[in-house]
Scaffold this active site. Structure first.
Site, PDB file in Angstrom:
ATOM      1  N   GLU A  12       0.802  -1.135  -0.046  1.00  0.00           N
ATOM      2  CA  GLU A  12      -0.134  -0.079   0.069  1.00  0.00           C
ATOM      3  C   GLU A  12       0.962   1.168   0.110  1.00  0.00           C
ATOM      4  O   GLU A  12       0.409   2.264  -0.605  1.00  0.00           O
ATOM      5  CB  GLU A  12      -1.149   0.000   1.139  1.00  0.00           C
ATOM      6  CG  GLU A  12      -2.107  -1.275   1.086  1.00  0.00           C
ATOM      7  CD  GLU A  12      -2.856  -1.381   2.102  1.00  0.00           C
ATOM      8  OE1 GLU A  12      -4.176  -1.612   1.924  1.00  0.00           O
ATOM      9  OE2 GLU A  12      -2.393  -1.438   3.492  1.00  0.00           O
ATOM     10  N   GLY A  78     -12.889  -4.442   1.562  1.00  0.00           N
ATOM     11  CA  GLY A  78     -13.708  -5.228   0.697  1.00  0.00           C
ATOM     12  C   GLY A  78     -14.789  -4.607   0.595  1.00  0.00           C
ATOM     13  O   GLY A  78     -15.343  -3.790   1.420  1.00  0.00           O
ATOM     14  N   MET A 172      -9.494  -2.971   7.558  1.00  0.00           N
ATOM     15  CA  MET A 172      -8.790  -3.551   9.185  1.00  0.00           C
ATOM     16  C   MET A 172      -8.065  -2.493   9.883  1.00  0.00           C
ATOM     17  O   MET A 172      -7.338  -2.656  10.922  1.00  0.00           O
ATOM     18  CB  MET A 172      -8.089  -4.671   9.085  1.00  0.00           C
ATOM     19  CG  MET A 172      -8.701  -5.774   8.471  1.00  0.00           C
ATOM     20  SD  MET A 172      -7.889  -7.274   8.139  1.00  0.00           S
ATOM     21  CE  MET A 172      -7.702  -7.879  10.027  1.00  0.00           C
ATOM     22  N   GLU A 173      -8.220  -1.189   9.456  1.00  0.00           N
ATOM     23  CA  GLU A 173      -7.449  -0.156   9.919  1.00  0.00           C
ATOM     24  C   GLU A 173      -7.846   1.253  10.005  1.00  0.00           C
ATOM     25  O   GLU A 173      -7.476   1.962  11.017  1.00  0.00           O
ATOM     26  CB  GLU A 173      -5.964   0.124   9.369  1.00  0.00           C
ATOM     27  CG  GLU A 173      -5.000  -1.119   9.303  1.00  0.00           C
ATOM     28  CD  GLU A 173      -5.439  -2.029   8.360  1.00  0.00           C
ATOM     29  OE1 GLU A 173      -6.159  -1.630   7.407  1.00  0.00           O
ATOM     30  OE2 GLU A 173      -4.927  -3.376   8.441  1.00  0.00           O
ATOM     31  N   ASP A 196     -11.852  -6.658  -3.251  1.00  0.00           N
ATOM     32  CA  ASP A 196     -12.637  -7.994  -2.909  1.00  0.00           C
ATOM     33  C   ASP A 196     -13.979  -7.669  -2.453  1.00  0.00           C
ATOM     34  O   ASP A 196     -14.118  -6.366  -2.306  1.00  0.00           O
ATOM     35  CB  ASP A 196     -11.885  -9.055  -2.165  1.00  0.00           C
ATOM     36  CG  ASP A 196     -11.724  -8.331  -0.775  1.00  0.00           C
ATOM     37  OD1 ASP A 196     -10.711  -7.798  -0.453  1.00  0.00           O
ATOM     38  OD2 ASP A 196     -12.512  -8.676   0.022  1.00  0.00           O
TER      39      ASP A 196
HETATM   40  N1  ADE Z   1      -9.222  -5.416   3.393  1.00  0.00           N
HETATM   41  C1  ADE Z   1      -9.405  -5.596   1.902  1.00  0.00           C
HETATM   42  N2  ADE Z   1     -10.340  -6.947   2.128  1.00  0.00           N
HETATM   43  C2  ADE Z   1     -10.718  -7.184   3.107  1.00  0.00           C
HETATM   44  C3  ADE Z   1     -11.674  -8.071   3.775  1.00  0.00           C
HETATM   45  N3  ADE Z   1     -12.348  -8.916   3.044  1.00  0.00           N
HETATM   46  N4  ADE Z   1     -11.799  -8.046   5.070  1.00  0.00           N
HETATM   47  C4  ADE Z   1     -10.988  -7.162   5.639  1.00  0.00           C
HETATM   48  N5  ADE Z   1     -10.237  -6.422   5.412  1.00  0.00           N
HETATM   49  C5  ADE Z   1     -10.124  -6.237   3.877  1.00  0.00           C
END
Ligand code: ADE
Length: 232
Positions: A12, A78, A172-173, A196
């Site tokens: 990143e 995501g 996640m951050e 995703d």
């Molecule tokens: N970052 C990118 N895709 C993610 C996902 N599916 N879950 C958590 N963090 C992500």
């Protein structure tokens, strides 16, 4: 102005570091921070490692040790909102922690006493992003981003997060960086490019699209830096 640019993973921030010259390395608390000049801006760049704890540590270090006055986060997420496709850019209007749960005491999900479920991103940085998107002809969506210490690869969990927090994307951050910046009064902006759909294919898609989506996010960060530089 001192601007912090964070990511969670090397992928990143590598595309950001690649575009800078005369980068200096600093080692603090088991992490590496890079400083460089970009036009009139002093940049501090780091990847935190994945998750809320490491990203909070990195954000706090950037602010307390390097004097960062604005924080930008670049990375991948995501999708929850089905309109979001791989590679789409989303700027967080507000963020929440989907895995914070003291509902046993009658509180809503994502809430702890003296905190709040959502933390709002800086409206001026959102406006800088909107201007950058307009001038570059880039499509930039806005939406709610939910954060947790969990890679979500499960349709039911994703739907629960979407319904509970009205969230458009998850990662996640973002919310942990938001909590730190909010407490330390530093305006922040969290940008994510979709990698995703947080479904059963998420692990595979994440690996396939991490680099290309991270690059899209990083490229957009530079258009914002150009705007910030011009405004100085
Ligand atoms: N970052 C990118 N895709 C993610 C996902 N599916 N879950 C958590 N963090 C992500």
């Amino acid at each position: 102005m001192i601007v912090g640019i964070m990511g969670a993973m090397p992928e990143e921030i590598d595309p950001i570091l690649k575009r800078l010259e005369n980068v200096t390395k600093h080692e603090i608390a088991d992490n590496i921070y890079y400083t460089a000049l970009y036009g009139s801006l002093d940049l501090v760049i780091a990847y935190s490692k994945i998750g809320k704890v490491f990203s909070a540590l990195t954000a706090a270090t950037m602010i307390e040790r390097f004097g960062v006055k604005k924080m930008l986060f670049s990375g991948v997420a995501g999708a929850i909102n089905p309109e979001l496709r791989i590679g789409d850019l989303i700027a967080a209007t507000k963020l929440c922690q989907h895995d914070l749960d003291i509902t046993a005491f009658g509180h809503p999900y994502g809430y702890v006493p003296e905190g709040s479920v959502y933390i709002e991103a800086d409206p001026r940085l959102l406006e800088v992003a909107a201007t950058a998107a307009r001038t570059q002809g880039v499509k930039l969506r806005r939406g709610i981003v939910a954060t947790g210490d969990q890679f979500v690869a499960d349709e039911a969990r994703k739907e629960w997060i979407g319904e509970t927090f009205d969230a458009d994307a998850l990662e996640m951050e973002g919310a942990s960086v938001a909590v730190v910046c909010d407490a330390l009064k530093v305006p922040f902006f969290i940008l994510r490019a979709i990698s995703d759909a947080a479904d059963m294919d998420a692990g595979f898609d994440f690996d396939a699209f991490l680099q290309s989506s991270a690059l899209k996010s990083a490229d957009f960060i530079f258009t914002m830096l150009d705007e910030l530089d011009r405004a100085q």
